[in-house]
Design a protein around this motif. Sequence first.
Motif, PDB file in Angstrom:
ATOM      1  N   GLN A  80       0.993  -1.107   0.067  1.00 17.56           N
ATOM      2  CA  GLN A  80       0.049   0.164   0.007  1.00 17.56           C
ATOM      3  C   GLN A  80       0.741   1.182   0.070  1.00 17.56           C
ATOM      4  OE1 GLN A  80      -2.537  -0.669   3.407  1.00 17.56           O
ATOM      5  NE2 GLN A  80      -3.974  -1.806   2.376  1.00 17.56           N
ATOM      6  N   GLY A  83      -0.459   7.778  -3.858  1.00 15.81           N
ATOM      7  CA  GLY A  83      -0.157   7.955  -5.093  1.00 15.81           C
ATOM      8  C   GLY A  83       0.397   9.399  -5.532  1.00 15.81           C
ATOM      9  N   LYS A  89      -3.200   3.744  -2.639  1.00 15.93           N
ATOM     10  CA  LYS A  89      -3.408   2.699  -3.490  1.00 15.93           C
ATOM     11  C   LYS A  89      -2.925   1.541  -2.984  1.00 15.93           C
ATOM     12  CE  LYS A  89      -3.091   6.018  -7.219  1.00 15.93           C
ATOM     13  NZ  LYS A  89      -2.686   6.315  -8.514  1.00 15.93           N
ATOM     14  N   GLN A  91      -1.402  -2.723  -4.434  1.00 14.30           N
ATOM     15  CA  GLN A  91      -1.043  -3.873  -5.174  1.00 14.30           C
ATOM     16  C   GLN A  91      -0.739  -4.972  -4.633  1.00 14.30           C
ATOM     17  OE1 GLN A  91       2.524  -3.213  -7.585  1.00 14.30           O
ATOM     18  NE2 GLN A  91       1.544  -4.639  -9.325  1.00 14.30           N
TER      19      GLN A  91
END
Length: 138
Positions: A80, A83, A89, A91
């Motif tokens: 985490q 951005g 964000k 992934q």
Amino acid sequence: MTAQISAHGRIVAEVTTRTTANGNQMAMARLAVNLPCNNADEGQATYWLGVVAFGKQAEALAKHSKGDMISVAGNMQLNQWAGQDGVKKEQAQVIADSVISAKTVRPSGRKSTPQATKPQSNVPPEYENYPFNDEPEF
């Protein structure tokens, strides 16, 4: 509790290498992995997976470049970050216990012979201009 994952996909950007503070080799990559998807037009969707490898697995990963097909296995974790726009964000990424190159796997068991041809890009057209804005720092 940990989640184990095995994935096979195409590297979508050049592999990044670093040396950790204690002198260990580290490599990072991103894979495009095709997954079955009922709602997709072609019955599959692309899942973007981060890969982090250390030591010998980092050395194996670092030998690859954008467009190469690899298989990885290891522990899955969620990365985490904020951005550039300040939005949180995340992934999924795998901490690779193994990296297997599609370059070394040949169904016929025969070695390929070198050809004197112009090098061609291994990157499929749909990944050629993939935007990498706001990528996480692993």
